[in-house]
Design a protein around this motif. Structure first.
Motif, PDB file in Angstrom:
ATOM      1  N   UNK A 296      13.109 -42.639  -9.642  1.00 32.53           N
ATOM      2  CA  UNK A 296      13.445 -41.802  -8.498  1.00 32.53           C
ATOM      3  C   UNK A 296      14.928 -41.640  -8.245  1.00 32.53           C
ATOM      4  N   UNK A 297      15.766 -42.094  -9.172  1.00 36.13           N
ATOM      5  CA  UNK A 297      17.220 -41.970  -9.034  1.00 36.13           C
ATOM      6  C   UNK A 297      17.699 -40.837  -9.930  1.00 36.13           C
ATOM      7  N   UNK A 298      18.411 -39.878  -9.364  1.00 37.16           N
ATOM      8  CA  UNK A 298      18.906 -38.725 -10.112  1.00 37.16           C
ATOM      9  C   UNK A 298      20.038 -39.142 -11.051  1.00 37.16           C
ATOM     10  N   UNK A 299      19.991 -38.619 -12.283  1.00 35.84           N
ATOM     11  CA  UNK A 299      20.959 -39.002 -13.309  1.00 35.84           C
ATOM     12  C   UNK A 299      21.398 -37.788 -14.108  1.00 35.84           C
ATOM     13  N   UNK A 379      23.487 -41.386 -16.733  1.00 34.44           N
ATOM     14  CA  UNK A 379      24.543 -41.905 -15.870  1.00 34.44           C
ATOM     15  C   UNK A 379      24.319 -41.488 -14.421  1.00 34.44           C
ATOM     16  N   UNK A 380      24.544 -42.414 -13.483  1.00 32.50           N
ATOM     17  CA  UNK A 380      24.598 -42.052 -12.066  1.00 32.50           C
ATOM     18  C   UNK A 380      25.909 -41.317 -11.830  1.00 32.50           C
ATOM     19  N   UNK A 381      25.815 -40.087 -11.397  1.00 26.93           N
ATOM     20  CA  UNK A 381      26.987 -39.228 -11.316  1.00 26.93           C
ATOM     21  C   UNK A 381      28.052 -39.799 -10.397  1.00 26.93           C
ATOM     22  N   UNK A 382      27.669 -40.345  -9.245  1.00 27.66           N
ATOM     23  CA  UNK A 382      28.647 -40.797  -8.251  1.00 27.66           C
ATOM     24  C   UNK A 382      29.400 -42.046  -8.679  1.00 27.66           C
ATOM     25  N   UNK A 383      28.669 -43.059  -9.145  1.00 26.39           N
ATOM     26  CA  UNK A 383      29.318 -44.342  -9.401  1.00 26.39           C
ATOM     27  C   UNK A 383      29.513 -44.651 -10.878  1.00 26.39           C
ATOM     28  N   UNK A 384      29.001 -43.789 -11.767  1.00 27.47           N
ATOM     29  CA  UNK A 384      29.265 -43.954 -13.196  1.00 27.47           C
ATOM     30  C   UNK A 384      28.460 -45.039 -13.874  1.00 27.47           C
ATOM     31  N   UNK A 385      27.481 -45.629 -13.184  1.00 25.60           N
ATOM     32  CA  UNK A 385      26.649 -46.671 -13.793  1.00 25.60           C
ATOM     33  C   UNK A 385      25.638 -46.053 -14.759  1.00 25.60           C
ATOM     34  N   UNK A 386      25.484 -46.669 -15.905  1.00 23.32           N
ATOM     35  CA  UNK A 386      24.482 -46.245 -16.887  1.00 23.32           C
ATOM     36  C   UNK A 386      23.181 -46.979 -16.563  1.00 23.32           C
ATOM     37  N   UNK A 387      22.141 -46.228 -16.186  1.00 25.84           N
ATOM     38  CA  UNK A 387      20.879 -46.844 -15.793  1.00 25.84           C
ATOM     39  C   UNK A 387      19.829 -46.788 -16.900  1.00 25.84           C
ATOM     40  N   UNK A 388      20.068 -45.951 -17.889  1.00 30.56           N
ATOM     41  CA  UNK A 388      19.125 -45.868 -19.008  1.00 30.56           C
ATOM     42  C   UNK A 388      19.884 -45.354 -20.221  1.00 30.56           C
ATOM     43  N   UNK A 389      19.635 -45.974 -21.353  1.00 33.61           N
ATOM     44  CA  UNK A 389      20.341 -45.521 -22.551  1.00 33.61           C
ATOM     45  C   UNK A 389      19.558 -45.877 -23.799  1.00 33.61           C
ATOM     46  N   UNK A 390      19.741 -45.069 -24.819  1.00 33.58           N
ATOM     47  CA  UNK A 390      19.256 -45.367 -26.170  1.00 33.58           C
ATOM     48  C   UNK A 390      20.330 -44.901 -27.141  1.00 33.58           C
ATOM     49  N   UNK A 391      21.012 -45.870 -27.741  1.00 30.76           N
ATOM     50  CA  UNK A 391      22.058 -45.550 -28.721  1.00 30.76           C
ATOM     51  C   UNK A 391      21.524 -45.920 -30.096  1.00 30.76           C
ATOM     52  N   UNK A 392      21.346 -44.912 -30.933  1.00 30.53           N
ATOM     53  CA  UNK A 392      20.646 -45.090 -32.206  1.00 30.53           C
ATOM     54  C   UNK A 392      21.553 -44.712 -33.371  1.00 30.53           C
ATOM     55  N   UNK A 393      21.707 -45.649 -34.317  1.00 32.78           N
ATOM     56  CA  UNK A 393      22.556 -45.413 -35.479  1.00 32.78           C
ATOM     57  C   UNK A 393      21.924 -46.064 -36.701  1.00 32.78           C
TER      58      UNK A 393
END
Length: 493
Positions: A296-299, A379-393
């Motif tokens: 429920x958090x906009x990103x 990313x949370x636009x206001x505070x710059x926190x990364x709440x979900x990520x998938x970095x694949x290499x």
């Protein structure tokens, strides 16, 4: 009574207009105040909201590994057929990442070491660490590649060394644990024995993450954000250097942005925030893709541009990754041998996503799918926190034809995918609730105050104006009705 009502209505109109004006004035002032408070809370300083999450990440971080198992070793070695593979995984590790020796410097920077500990998670894995795969003989091929341009007598000595061990073959069977964390290689054992006579120390183990578990990769210094929120968390130096020395241009050697787990506050869709990945020896950027949400958090979702590993004609900024200078890999890969002790490794997206078709077609069983193999950062636009990520290499090895060595004398040159990994994280339910209660809800309420004030002011003004209008109309009617009655009386007289 009428005069009191009239005066009350006038006062209410004035009060309503004042409330509307106050609400309009509050919009920019409250925005400035909220932004100021956000900038303060995302500063790396003991006690702030972001510092707590930064020094000891509360979100679980997972490394999922997917290995490529060779299916036709005999056909490849005897009939020069295309290598066929099947993907097996994930084999998942929980990453515990802790900041140590955190030092707040006088120049508003923060220095620290980050200790990474990997713990195997059997429940999230398809099998145990003891599962084995048929993969390339990395040490042997690296040795062949190293002496490729040396004198002939060195090549002969290398061939003799290879013939003296049992593992003189193109493919070897190794377990998950051995591939990642290291194993004793027979060729390296032989080299160690020879160098021991000369008193030269030598390590006879190899693994892609050998000796990295439970260790740090150096001293980091980053911007605390006290001077400007726009540079918050930016890496200023790594191991005392603000530039790398692996690549052939200053642009490629730049250490840009953050570590990818936090970004500066007030991120815009037009931004292309960079981050530095020390294990891949370079900085990379991402671009806005779409708005999304989790818990429920906009990103804002950011992804790599399609040409992130493109050849210089597709992405001129990648010219510096052509090593030696002017020697470029096919589009979609970049060579990391210069930062991996000469080993012929390259990096790409999983299954060679966005790479040249010739690279994809080089190995049977490779099927790039954007939805499965694309990296993203939410990313949370206001505070710059990364709440979900998938970095694949993906880690690849160049298998090259070399007439000096029997094993690879007739082989077709190919970029072979050894494994790919997904570094993933997602905010937990508890932290999502905490973020909502401590940040989103208060900021939302505060942001609504001016509009509530404007709405209330408009409503009061409207009601009071109607009351004034009715009072004036009633007064006019009364004034008009009084002479009428007098005239009638005079007539009757």
């Amino acid at each position: 009574m009428g005069k009191k009502t009239w005066r009350c209505s006038i006062v209410c109109v004035c009060l309503g207009i004042f409330t509307v004006i106050s609400g309009l004035v509050m919009i920019p002032l409250l925005t400035i105040y909220i932004n100021h408070m956000i900038a303060k809370e995302v500063t790396l300083e003991e006690g702030t909201f972001v510092y707590k999450a930064w020094v000891d990440p509360p979100f679980p971080i997972y490394f999922e590994f997917f290995f490529f198992d060779i299916l036709n070793p005999e056909e490849v070695t005897t009939m020069n057929q295309k290598m066929a593979v099947r993907q097996r995984g994930p084999y998942t590790y929980r990453l515990l990442s802790n900041k140590k020796n955190v030092t707040f410097n006088p120049n508003d920077t923060v220095s620290y070491r980050q200790v990474d500990t990997y713990i195997f998670d059997r429940e999230r894995s398809v099998g145990p660490e003891s599962d084995t795969f048929l993969t390339l003989n990395v040490i042997l091929l690296t040795m062949f590649n190293t002496v490729r341009y040396e004198y002939e007598f060195i090549k002969i000595m290398t061939e003799l060394l290879a013939d003296s061990v049992d593992d003189n073959k193109l493919f070897v069977r190794l377990s998950v644990r051995e591939i990642l964390w290291g194993y004793e290689d027979t060729i390296l054992v032989k080299v160690k024995e020879e160098l021991k006579i000369l008193g030269i120390p030598f390590d006879d183990h190899f693994g892609f993450f050998y000796q990295l578990n439970g260790t740090d990769d150096g001293l980091w210094t980053i911007d605390s954000g006290k001077r400007s929120s726009s540079t918050n968390f930016n890496i200023l130096s790594w191991n005392g250097n603000n530039m790398l020395d692996y690549w052939t241009t200053d642009q490629s050697n730049m250490i840009n942005g953050t570590d990818g787990n936090l970004f500066h506050p007030f991120v815009k869709k037009s931004d292309q925030p960079p981050f530095f990945f020390s294990q891949l020896c370079r900085s990379m950027s991402v671009v806005f893709q779409k708005e999304t949400s989790t818990h429920g958090i906009d990103l804002y979702r950011f992804v790599h541009p399609r040409n992130i590993f493109g050849s210089p004609d597709q992405n001129p900024g990648n010219e510096g990754f052509c090593t030696p200078s002017g020697t470029c890999t096919p589009s979609g890969l970049y060579n990391i041998s210069v930062c991996r002790k000469g080993s012929p490794f390259s990096i790409s997206m999983p299954h060679f996503l966005y790479a040249d078709q010739s690279v994809i077609d080089g190995v049977e069983g490779i099927k790039p799918v954007e939805s499965l193999h694309e990296s993203y950062i939410d990313v949370m636009q206001d505070i710059g926190c990364v709440l979900k990520t998938e970095r694949k290499y993906q880690i690849n090895m160049l298998v090259r034809q070399n007439p000096s060595f029997e094993i690879v004398k007739d082989i077709t040159e190919v970029y072979f995918p050894i494994f790919w990994f997904n570094e993933s994280t997602v905010v937990t339910d508890d932290w999502a609730k905490f973020i909502k209660s401590s940040y989103i809800t208060p900021v939302g309420i505060a942001s609504d105050v001016p509009y509530i004030s404007i709405g209330a002011g408009v409503l009061v003004t409207f009601i009071s104006s109607i009351a004034i209008y009715r009072q004036r109309r009633k007064s006019k009617v009364k004034k008009f009705a009084t002479p009428s009655e007098n005239t009638s009386l005079l007539t009757n007289n």
